[in-house]
Design a protein around this motif. Structure first.
Motif, PDB file in Angstrom:
ATOM      1  N   ILE A 216     -75.341-100.331 -97.819  1.00  0.00           N
ATOM      2  CA  ILE A 216     -75.561-101.168 -98.993  1.00  0.00           C
ATOM      3  C   ILE A 216     -77.060-101.402 -99.068  1.00  0.00           C
TER       4      ILE A 216
ATOM      5  N   LYS B 189     -80.148-103.398-101.406  1.00  0.00           N
ATOM      6  CA  LYS B 189     -80.410-104.437-102.392  1.00  0.00           C
ATOM      7  C   LYS B 189     -81.613-104.002-103.203  1.00  0.00           C
TER       8      LYS B 189
ATOM      9  N   LEU C  48     -76.774-104.992-105.895  1.00  0.00           N
ATOM     10  CA  LEU C  48     -76.380-104.285-104.679  1.00  0.00           C
ATOM     11  C   LEU C  48     -75.820-102.922-105.046  1.00  0.00           C
ATOM     12  N   TYR C  49     -76.147-101.911-104.254  1.00  0.00           N
ATOM     13  CA  TYR C  49     -75.632-100.562-104.466  1.00  0.00           C
ATOM     14  C   TYR C  49     -75.068-100.046-103.153  1.00  0.00           C
ATOM     15  N   THR C  50     -73.881 -99.461-103.198  1.00  0.00           N
ATOM     16  CA  THR C  50     -73.219 -98.907-102.024  1.00  0.00           C
ATOM     17  C   THR C  50     -73.164 -97.396-102.134  1.00  0.00           C
TER      18      THR C  50
ATOM     19  N   GLU D 265     -66.947 -96.364 -98.068  1.00  0.00           N
ATOM     20  CA  GLU D 265     -67.738 -96.589 -99.281  1.00  0.00           C
ATOM     21  C   GLU D 265     -66.826 -97.041-100.422  1.00  0.00           C
TER      22      GLU D 265
ATOM     23  N   ILE E 272     -65.804-100.670 -99.951  1.00  0.00           N
ATOM     24  CA  ILE E 272     -66.885-101.606-100.256  1.00  0.00           C
ATOM     25  C   ILE E 272     -67.127-101.676-101.764  1.00  0.00           C
ATOM     26  N   LYS E 273     -67.042-100.550-102.448  1.00  0.00           N
ATOM     27  CA  LYS E 273     -67.258-100.543-103.903  1.00  0.00           C
ATOM     28  C   LYS E 273     -66.213-101.382-104.625  1.00  0.00           C
TER      29      LYS E 273
ATOM     30  N   ARG F 172     -69.008-109.055-105.561  1.00  0.00           N
ATOM     31  CA  ARG F 172     -70.334-109.362-104.998  1.00  0.00           C
ATOM     32  C   ARG F 172     -70.250-110.385-103.867  1.00  0.00           C
TER      33      ARG F 172
ATOM     34  N   LYS G  95     -69.138-108.710-100.717  1.00  0.00           N
ATOM     35  CA  LYS G  95     -70.208-107.859-100.190  1.00  0.00           C
ATOM     36  C   LYS G  95     -71.262-108.692 -99.467  1.00  0.00           C
TER      37      LYS G  95
END
Length: 83
Positions: A6, A8, A14-16, A62, A65-66, A70, A73
């Motif tokens: 992840i 920031k 946030l991007y996974t 992944e 988590i997606k 938020r 996460k």
């Protein structure tokens, strides 16, 4: 090794993702060659990293988590950090 991560972005988003070369992936995100989502939101900071033996395990994590919101996460990130 394969990694689920992840990052920031500078705007707080946030991007996974997953990769087998975390250093290159972070460099790509920061140079604008990363995922389309992070191109307009770079530079990024790595905030969570998990290691897996297989690509399939990393991709499965992944996806998990997606699907998290938020808040979850952020809890995952906080719980994985050392005090």
């Amino acid at each position: 090794m394969n990694y689920t991560y992840i990052v920031k972005c500078k705007d707080g988003s946030l991007y996974t993702g997953w990769t087998n070369n975390i250093e290159k992936r972070i460099a790509d995100h920061n140079s604008g060659r990363g995922a389309k989502y992070t191109r307009s939101r770079g530079p990024v900071t790595l905030v969570h990293l998990e290691t897996f033996n297989t690509k399939e395990e990393a991709m499965s994590r992944e996806a998990q988590i997606k699907r998290m919101d938020r808040k979850k996460k952020l809890q995952l990130i906080k719980s994985a950090q050392c005090p």
